[in-house]
Write a protein that holds these residues in place. Structure first.
Motif, PDB file in Angstrom:
ATOM      1  N   TYR A 140      31.240  68.501 -22.141  1.00  0.00           N
ATOM      2  CA  TYR A 140      31.493  67.905 -20.819  1.00  0.00           C
ATOM      3  C   TYR A 140      30.172  67.667 -20.085  1.00  0.00           C
ATOM      4  N   LEU A 141      29.309  68.689 -20.029  1.00  0.00           N
ATOM      5  CA  LEU A 141      28.034  68.548 -19.323  1.00  0.00           C
ATOM      6  C   LEU A 141      27.118  67.538 -19.999  1.00  0.00           C
ATOM      7  N   ARG A 142      27.114  67.534 -21.326  1.00  0.00           N
ATOM      8  CA  ARG A 142      26.287  66.566 -22.057  1.00  0.00           C
ATOM      9  C   ARG A 142      26.719  65.147 -21.737  1.00  0.00           C
ATOM     10  N   PHE A 143      28.013  64.891 -21.837  1.00  0.00           N
ATOM     11  CA  PHE A 143      28.557  63.559 -21.597  1.00  0.00           C
ATOM     12  C   PHE A 143      28.428  63.175 -20.126  1.00  0.00           C
ATOM     13  N   LEU A 144      28.665  64.143 -19.248  1.00  0.00           N
ATOM     14  CA  LEU A 144      28.598  63.905 -17.804  1.00  0.00           C
ATOM     15  C   LEU A 144      27.230  63.397 -17.395  1.00  0.00           C
ATOM     16  N   ALA A 145      26.183  64.029 -17.929  1.00  0.00           N
ATOM     17  CA  ALA A 145      24.818  63.673 -17.533  1.00  0.00           C
ATOM     18  C   ALA A 145      24.423  62.275 -17.978  1.00  0.00           C
ATOM     19  N   GLU A 146      25.169  61.688 -18.898  1.00  0.00           N
ATOM     20  CA  GLU A 146      24.876  60.335 -19.376  1.00  0.00           C
ATOM     21  C   GLU A 146      25.538  59.246 -18.537  1.00  0.00           C
ATOM     22  N   GLN A 147      26.406  59.633 -17.616  1.00  0.00           N
ATOM     23  CA  GLN A 147      27.136  58.644 -16.827  1.00  0.00           C
ATOM     24  C   GLN A 147      26.245  58.046 -15.739  1.00  0.00           C
ATOM     25  N   ARG A 148      26.540  56.813 -15.360  1.00  0.00           N
ATOM     26  CA  ARG A 148      25.601  56.042 -14.539  1.00  0.00           C
ATOM     27  C   ARG A 148      26.133  55.592 -13.180  1.00  0.00           C
ATOM     28  N   ILE A 149      27.318  55.992 -12.835  1.00  0.00           N
ATOM     29  CA  ILE A 149      27.913  55.470 -11.595  1.00  0.00           C
ATOM     30  C   ILE A 149      27.274  56.127 -10.376  1.00  0.00           C
ATOM     31  N   LEU A 150      26.695  55.315  -9.517  1.00  0.00           N
ATOM     32  CA  LEU A 150      26.116  55.790  -8.266  1.00  0.00           C
ATOM     33  C   LEU A 150      27.104  55.600  -7.121  1.00  0.00           C
ATOM     34  N   VAL A 151      26.979  56.431  -6.100  1.00  0.00           N
ATOM     35  CA  VAL A 151      27.737  56.212  -4.868  1.00  0.00           C
ATOM     36  C   VAL A 151      27.332  54.844  -4.321  1.00  0.00           C
ATOM     37  N   PRO A 152      28.287  54.028  -3.871  1.00  0.00           N
ATOM     38  CA  PRO A 152      27.934  52.710  -3.333  1.00  0.00           C
ATOM     39  C   PRO A 152      26.832  52.798  -2.273  1.00  0.00           C
ATOM     40  N   GLY A 153      25.804  52.010  -2.462  1.00  0.00           N
ATOM     41  CA  GLY A 153      24.694  51.975  -1.514  1.00  0.00           C
ATOM     42  C   GLY A 153      23.594  52.984  -1.790  1.00  0.00           C
ATOM     43  N   VAL A 192      20.508  69.259 -16.053  1.00  0.00           N
ATOM     44  CA  VAL A 192      21.614  68.309 -15.940  1.00  0.00           C
ATOM     45  C   VAL A 192      21.373  67.349 -14.781  1.00  0.00           C
ATOM     46  N   GLN A 193      20.934  67.883 -13.634  1.00  0.00           N
ATOM     47  CA  GLN A 193      20.763  67.044 -12.447  1.00  0.00           C
ATOM     48  C   GLN A 193      19.682  65.982 -12.660  1.00  0.00           C
ATOM     49  N   ASP A 194      18.608  66.362 -13.297  1.00  0.00           N
ATOM     50  CA  ASP A 194      17.535  65.414 -13.581  1.00  0.00           C
ATOM     51  C   ASP A 194      18.038  64.288 -14.491  1.00  0.00           C
ATOM     52  N   ARG A 195      18.805  64.664 -15.509  1.00  0.00           N
ATOM     53  CA  ARG A 195      19.313  63.668 -16.463  1.00  0.00           C
ATOM     54  C   ARG A 195      20.308  62.717 -15.808  1.00  0.00           C
ATOM     55  N   LYS A 196      21.037  63.183 -14.829  1.00  0.00           N
ATOM     56  CA  LYS A 196      21.967  62.309 -14.109  1.00  0.00           C
ATOM     57  C   LYS A 196      21.207  61.160 -13.437  1.00  0.00           C
ATOM     58  N   LEU A 197      20.125  61.500 -12.757  1.00  0.00           N
ATOM     59  CA  LEU A 197      19.358  60.473 -12.039  1.00  0.00           C
ATOM     60  C   LEU A 197      18.634  59.545 -13.000  1.00  0.00           C
ATOM     61  N   ILE A 198      18.204  60.089 -14.138  1.00  0.00           N
ATOM     62  CA  ILE A 198      17.581  59.249 -15.165  1.00  0.00           C
ATOM     63  C   ILE A 198      18.604  58.265 -15.715  1.00  0.00           C
ATOM     64  N   SER A 199      19.800  58.759 -16.045  1.00  0.00           N
ATOM     65  CA  SER A 199      20.855  57.903 -16.592  1.00  0.00           C
ATOM     66  C   SER A 199      21.224  56.787 -15.622  1.00  0.00           C
ATOM     67  N   ALA A 200      21.224  57.102 -14.339  1.00  0.00           N
ATOM     68  CA  ALA A 200      21.607  56.121 -13.325  1.00  0.00           C
ATOM     69  C   ALA A 200      20.462  55.199 -12.927  1.00  0.00           C
ATOM     70  N   GLY A 201      19.271  55.453 -13.472  1.00  0.00           N
ATOM     71  CA  GLY A 201      18.143  54.567 -13.221  1.00  0.00           C
ATOM     72  C   GLY A 201      17.483  54.724 -11.865  1.00  0.00           C
ATOM     73  N   VAL A 202      17.592  55.924 -11.248  1.00  0.00           N
ATOM     74  CA  VAL A 202      16.991  56.112  -9.921  1.00  0.00           C
ATOM     75  C   VAL A 202      16.035  57.309  -9.857  1.00  0.00           C
ATOM     76  N   ARG A 203      15.742  57.895 -11.005  1.00  0.00           N
ATOM     77  CA  ARG A 203      14.883  59.093 -10.987  1.00  0.00           C
ATOM     78  C   ARG A 203      13.517  58.792 -10.372  1.00  0.00           C
ATOM     79  N   HIS A 204      13.006  57.589 -10.584  1.00  0.00           N
ATOM     80  CA  HIS A 204      11.682  57.233 -10.074  1.00  0.00           C
ATOM     81  C   HIS A 204      11.642  57.125  -8.554  1.00  0.00           C
TER      82      HIS A 204
END
Length: 235
Positions: free
Chosen positions: A102-115, A139-151
């Motif tokens: 669950y955590l592995r798959f979760l961290a790969e998801q890319r949906i951001l809150v609108p805006g 996990v938290q770092d990978r979420k932002l990387i997956s969503a393309g906003v870590r930078h």
């Protein structure tokens, strides 16, 4: 009232403030339900989902306030759910396997809150921007990387780093020290009236409550928005 000319540092919560945990979690729960063949025990995915979500919410409330350890939260949320749908064989082992997937798959998801992306770009051009989360290290770092906003976020401060969870003051003081910030010129943006807003308020920070559900109220927020675009009217 927040005087934006005096703000230098912005901290944002991650889950359901930037990265849309609610929606990404639904996708991930469906994945493990199918992947582990749990329909053999509970034919209704919705029943499985609701059992898990209710228990997970209860456990996170306890975790926020330091009443349970992270390891217990991770083990118990799926152990309880599996028990409720009739799983008995390999219960503890299976619960751990499901949570890992669950955590592995979760961290790969890319949906951001609108805006969220637009807000991060806006804030990044004007302030020091960091994240402050009770989520799990890595996990938290990978979420932002997956969503393309870590930078767009400088430092990610996680409760795992200091052993203290929001809303306890210690994590807010720790975050300031790690980022070289001052409470008087720092604002917290988050969706949890207790963990994010009351916690930051009690630590002397300015606060913007993102009332994403439009239901729970905050008694101490300096400002409240119903959508992230509203933050740009404040900062």
């Amino acid at each position: 009232m927040i005087d934006k000319t005096k703000i230098k540092t912005v901290f944002l919560d991650i889950d359901d403030t930037v990265w849309w945990f609610t929606e990404n979690s639904k996708v991930s729960l469906r994945h493990v339900y199918d992947y582990f063949g749990l329909s053999a025990y509970e034919p209704s995915y919705e029943v499985f989902r609701d059992i898990y979500l209710t228990k997970n919410h209860q456990l996170w409330q306890l975790y926020h306030h330091g009443k349970i350890e992270k390891d217990y939260l991770i083990t118990e949320r799926f152990r309880f759910t599996l028990s409720e749908i009739g799983v008995s064989a390999r219960l503890e082992t299976l619960a751990k396997e499901i949570d890992d997937e669950y955590l592995r798959f979760l961290a790969e998801q890319r949906i951001l809150v609108p805006g969220a992306r637009e807000l991060l770009e806006y804030l990044n051009a004007r302030y020091e921007v960091h994240a402050l989360s009770n989520g799990f290290k890595g996990v938290q770092d990978r979420k932002l990387i997956s969503a393309g906003v870590r930078h767009l976020v400088d430092k990610i401060i996680i409760s795992d780093d200091c052993g203290i969870t929001k809303p306890l003051r210690g994590i807010f003081d720790y975050a300031l020290a790690q980022c070289g910030a001052d409470a008087r010129s720092t604002v917290m943006i988050g969706d949890n009236a207790d963990a994010d807003i009351a916690g930051a308020h009690n630590a002397g920070w300015h606060t913007i409550y993102f009332n994403i559900k439009g239901t729970e109220k905050s008694d101490c927020a300096d400002a409240e928005v119903l959508n992230l675009a509203g933050v740009t009217d404040i900062l």
